[in-house]
Write a protein that holds these residues in place. Sequence first.
Motif, PDB file in Angstrom:
ATOM      1  N   LEU A 110      -1.045  13.133  -4.384  1.00 55.93           N
ATOM      2  CA  LEU A 110       0.384  12.623  -3.540  1.00 55.93           C
ATOM      3  C   LEU A 110       1.125  11.926  -4.661  1.00 55.93           C
ATOM      4  O   LEU A 110       2.168  11.899  -4.491  1.00 55.93           O
ATOM      5  CB  LEU A 110      -0.176  11.823  -2.496  1.00 55.93           C
ATOM      6  CG  LEU A 110      -0.567  12.457  -1.480  1.00 55.93           C
ATOM      7  CD1 LEU A 110      -0.927  11.347  -0.215  1.00 55.93           C
ATOM      8  CD2 LEU A 110      -0.034  13.475  -0.834  1.00 55.93           C
ATOM      9  N   GLY A 111       0.563  11.577  -5.824  1.00 50.07           N
ATOM     10  CA  GLY A 111       1.297  11.002  -6.894  1.00 50.07           C
ATOM     11  C   GLY A 111       1.055   9.582  -6.910  1.00 50.07           C
ATOM     12  O   GLY A 111       1.384   8.820  -5.879  1.00 50.07           O
ATOM     13  N   THR A 112       0.431   9.186  -7.847  1.00 46.50           N
ATOM     14  CA  THR A 112      -0.017   7.591  -8.123  1.00 46.50           C
ATOM     15  C   THR A 112       1.112   6.767  -7.963  1.00 46.50           C
ATOM     16  O   THR A 112       1.012   5.753  -7.279  1.00 46.50           O
ATOM     17  CB  THR A 112      -0.937   7.492  -9.370  1.00 46.50           C
ATOM     18  OG1 THR A 112      -0.081   7.905 -10.558  1.00 46.50           O
ATOM     19  CG2 THR A 112      -1.941   8.362  -9.265  1.00 46.50           C
ATOM     20  N   ASP A 113       2.342   6.993  -8.601  1.00 46.05           N
ATOM     21  CA  ASP A 113       3.383   5.971  -8.306  1.00 46.05           C
ATOM     22  C   ASP A 113       3.954   5.814  -7.144  1.00 46.05           C
ATOM     23  O   ASP A 113       4.121   4.788  -6.477  1.00 46.05           O
ATOM     24  CB  ASP A 113       4.407   6.521  -9.571  1.00 46.05           C
ATOM     25  CG  ASP A 113       4.235   6.408 -11.024  1.00 46.05           C
ATOM     26  OD1 ASP A 113       3.386   5.532 -11.167  1.00 46.05           O
ATOM     27  OD2 ASP A 113       4.757   6.867 -11.836  1.00 46.05           O
ATOM     28  N   GLU A 114       3.958   6.871  -6.614  1.00 45.38           N
ATOM     29  CA  GLU A 114       4.588   6.877  -5.254  1.00 45.38           C
ATOM     30  C   GLU A 114       3.764   6.228  -4.072  1.00 45.38           C
ATOM     31  O   GLU A 114       4.249   5.103  -3.324  1.00 45.38           O
ATOM     32  CB  GLU A 114       4.808   8.564  -4.554  1.00 45.38           C
ATOM     33  CG  GLU A 114       6.002   9.089  -5.200  1.00 45.38           C
ATOM     34  CD  GLU A 114       5.313   9.843  -6.444  1.00 45.38           C
ATOM     35  OE1 GLU A 114       4.442   9.231  -7.082  1.00 45.38           O
ATOM     36  OE2 GLU A 114       6.134  10.692  -6.888  1.00 45.38           O
ATOM     37  N   VAL A 115       2.164   6.387  -4.160  1.00 44.94           N
ATOM     38  CA  VAL A 115       1.388   5.607  -3.301  1.00 44.94           C
ATOM     39  C   VAL A 115       1.484   3.906  -3.770  1.00 44.94           C
ATOM     40  O   VAL A 115       1.262   3.359  -2.855  1.00 44.94           O
ATOM     41  CB  VAL A 115      -0.032   6.192  -3.389  1.00 44.94           C
ATOM     42  CG1 VAL A 115      -1.186   5.267  -2.930  1.00 44.94           C
ATOM     43  CG2 VAL A 115       0.107   7.674  -3.052  1.00 44.94           C
ATOM     44  N   ARG A 116       1.477   3.608  -5.039  1.00 42.61           N
ATOM     45  CA  ARG A 116       1.464   2.397  -5.477  1.00 42.61           C
ATOM     46  C   ARG A 116       2.773   1.656  -4.977  1.00 42.61           C
ATOM     47  O   ARG A 116       2.433   0.536  -4.359  1.00 42.61           O
ATOM     48  CB  ARG A 116       1.331   2.269  -6.893  1.00 42.61           C
ATOM     49  CG  ARG A 116       1.309   0.987  -7.433  1.00 42.61           C
ATOM     50  CD  ARG A 116       1.302   0.997  -8.916  1.00 42.61           C
ATOM     51  NE  ARG A 116       1.669  -0.483  -9.429  1.00 42.61           N
ATOM     52  CZ  ARG A 116       0.483  -1.524  -9.451  1.00 42.61           C
ATOM     53  NH1 ARG A 116      -0.861  -1.087  -9.138  1.00 42.61           N
ATOM     54  NH2 ARG A 116       0.899  -2.648 -10.046  1.00 42.61           N
ATOM     55  N   ASP A 117       3.867   2.352  -4.870  1.00 43.79           N
ATOM     56  CA  ASP A 117       5.072   1.617  -4.608  1.00 43.79           C
ATOM     57  C   ASP A 117       4.901   1.409  -2.909  1.00 43.79           C
ATOM     58  O   ASP A 117       5.614   0.371  -2.531  1.00 43.79           O
ATOM     59  CB  ASP A 117       6.149   2.551  -4.674  1.00 43.79           C
ATOM     60  CG  ASP A 117       6.400   2.602  -6.302  1.00 43.79           C
ATOM     61  OD1 ASP A 117       5.956   1.719  -6.980  1.00 43.79           O
ATOM     62  OD2 ASP A 117       7.228   3.505  -6.873  1.00 43.79           O
ATOM     63  N   LEU A 118       4.355   2.222  -2.414  1.00 45.40           N
ATOM     64  CA  LEU A 118       4.152   2.167  -0.892  1.00 45.40           C
ATOM     65  C   LEU A 118       3.391   0.993  -0.554  1.00 45.40           C
ATOM     66  O   LEU A 118       3.515   0.251   0.443  1.00 45.40           O
ATOM     67  CB  LEU A 118       3.616   3.506  -0.303  1.00 45.40           C
ATOM     68  CG  LEU A 118       3.168   3.638   1.116  1.00 45.40           C
ATOM     69  CD1 LEU A 118       4.506   3.432   2.157  1.00 45.40           C
ATOM     70  CD2 LEU A 118       2.510   4.831   1.576  1.00 45.40           C
ATOM     71  N   SER A 119       2.210   0.834  -1.288  1.00 46.88           N
ATOM     72  CA  SER A 119       1.395  -0.237  -1.069  1.00 46.88           C
ATOM     73  C   SER A 119       1.825  -1.623  -1.397  1.00 46.88           C
ATOM     74  O   SER A 119       1.752  -2.418  -0.533  1.00 46.88           O
ATOM     75  CB  SER A 119       0.181   0.165  -1.575  1.00 46.88           C
ATOM     76  OG  SER A 119      -0.903   1.195  -1.156  1.00 46.88           O
ATOM     77  N   LEU A 120       2.582  -1.458  -2.433  1.00 46.30           N
ATOM     78  CA  LEU A 120       3.017  -2.925  -2.697  1.00 46.30           C
ATOM     79  C   LEU A 120       4.164  -3.454  -1.812  1.00 46.30           C
ATOM     80  O   LEU A 120       4.486  -4.258  -1.532  1.00 46.30           O
ATOM     81  CB  LEU A 120       3.930  -2.778  -4.207  1.00 46.30           C
ATOM     82  CG  LEU A 120       2.783  -2.727  -5.375  1.00 46.30           C
ATOM     83  CD1 LEU A 120       3.458  -2.341  -6.892  1.00 46.30           C
ATOM     84  CD2 LEU A 120       1.965  -3.990  -5.499  1.00 46.30           C
ATOM     85  N   TRP A 121       4.990  -2.457  -1.371  1.00 52.75           N
ATOM     86  CA  TRP A 121       6.085  -2.710  -0.249  1.00 52.75           C
ATOM     87  C   TRP A 121       5.365  -3.154   0.955  1.00 52.75           C
ATOM     88  O   TRP A 121       5.805  -4.203   1.491  1.00 52.75           O
ATOM     89  CB  TRP A 121       6.887  -1.309  -0.006  1.00 52.75           C
ATOM     90  CG  TRP A 121       7.880  -1.646   1.100  1.00 52.75           C
ATOM     91  CD1 TRP A 121       9.017  -2.228   1.090  1.00 52.75           C
ATOM     92  CD2 TRP A 121       7.561  -1.476   2.627  1.00 52.75           C
ATOM     93  NE1 TRP A 121       9.680  -2.297   2.374  1.00 52.75           N
ATOM     94  CE2 TRP A 121       8.933  -1.826   3.275  1.00 52.75           C
ATOM     95  CE3 TRP A 121       6.700  -0.775   3.158  1.00 52.75           C
ATOM     96  CZ2 TRP A 121       8.993  -1.656   4.615  1.00 52.75           C
ATOM     97  CZ3 TRP A 121       6.868  -0.519   4.672  1.00 52.75           C
ATOM     98  CH2 TRP A 121       8.039  -1.100   5.404  1.00 52.75           C
ATOM     99  N   ALA A 122       4.149  -2.353   1.347  1.00 47.45           N
ATOM    100  CA  ALA A 122       3.512  -2.838   2.707  1.00 47.45           C
ATOM    101  C   ALA A 122       3.264  -4.286   2.544  1.00 47.45           C
ATOM    102  O   ALA A 122       2.726  -4.865   3.526  1.00 47.45           O
ATOM    103  CB  ALA A 122       2.440  -1.964   3.103  1.00 47.45           C
ATOM    104  N   VAL A 123       2.570  -4.847   1.389  1.00 47.47           N
ATOM    105  CA  VAL A 123       1.857  -6.054   0.933  1.00 47.47           C
ATOM    106  C   VAL A 123       2.826  -7.229   0.611  1.00 47.47           C
ATOM    107  O   VAL A 123       2.494  -8.251   0.210  1.00 47.47           O
ATOM    108  CB  VAL A 123       0.684  -6.044   0.543  1.00 47.47           C
ATOM    109  CG1 VAL A 123      -0.367  -5.080   1.073  1.00 47.47           C
ATOM    110  CG2 VAL A 123       0.905  -5.461  -0.947  1.00 47.47           C
ATOM    111  N   ASP A 124       4.174  -6.657   0.394  1.00 45.10           N
ATOM    112  CA  ASP A 124       5.090  -7.779  -0.051  1.00 45.10           C
ATOM    113  C   ASP A 124       5.004  -8.148  -1.758  1.00 45.10           C
ATOM    114  O   ASP A 124       4.920  -9.330  -1.869  1.00 45.10           O
ATOM    115  CB  ASP A 124       5.623  -9.099   0.804  1.00 45.10           C
ATOM    116  CG  ASP A 124       6.670  -9.631   0.444  1.00 45.10           C
ATOM    117  OD1 ASP A 124       7.455  -8.854  -0.255  1.00 45.10           O
ATOM    118  OD2 ASP A 124       6.779 -10.864   0.676  1.00 45.10           O
ATOM    119  N   GLY A 125       4.181  -7.144  -2.473  1.00 46.36           N
ATOM    120  CA  GLY A 125       3.972  -7.412  -3.597  1.00 46.36           C
ATOM    121  C   GLY A 125       2.669  -8.119  -4.151  1.00 46.36           C
ATOM    122  O   GLY A 125       2.424  -8.449  -5.265  1.00 46.36           O
TER     123      GLY A 125
END
Length: 208
Positions: A110-125
């Motif tokens: 699915l794209g590592t950068d996209e999934v990482r960005d989604l997770s970081l947004w979900a947990v407020d960094g």
Amino acid sequence: MAGLFVTLEGGDGAGKSTQSTLLADWLREAGRTVVTTREPGGTDLGVEIRHLVQHRRGHVAPRAEALLYAADRAHHVATLVRPALERGDVVLQDRYLDSSVAYQGAGRVLGTDEVRDLSLWAVDGLLPDLTILLDLDPAEGRRRMAARVDAPYDRLEEAPDDLHVRVRDQYLALAAAEPERFLVVDAAGSPDEIHAAVRARVAALLEG
């Protein structure tokens, strides 16, 4: 925050649960307050999401899978992890956002950068203070899982071998990119050997 956030990562069968138990026991003997948890499934909502993404028979679209993991992560951090860290507790967690980057980003392509960005947004960094990567050959991990007669059905067991190879490669790439956060341990070693290496790194963090 006053606490310490430690996550354990690696493929199925790498021994994350065993090492989490050993580390929690050692920390409690040292007088620390420890919260052990996992993703998904660390909250009541997470238990329901865990069933949907791991134990439900039938197809789940990869993007839907990634979003379900992110939803669990957002709720889990907001209601359990962050409050524990603010109290000064040690949080030991089986899987975190690196799992999504490895499994959904690389494994499901699915794209590592996209999934990482989604997770970081979900947990407020929020990132762990330490991520313990228990590195194991995927074939050995699957052999260990097959030997567990009481293991529940897991959709990932039906995934092709090349997915698990991509997952391991991505984990190692993540560790190489953030060596200050990761401790990579050969999971083929004995539980006591692995625990000694983990304990030494955690002790250094606590002393620091």
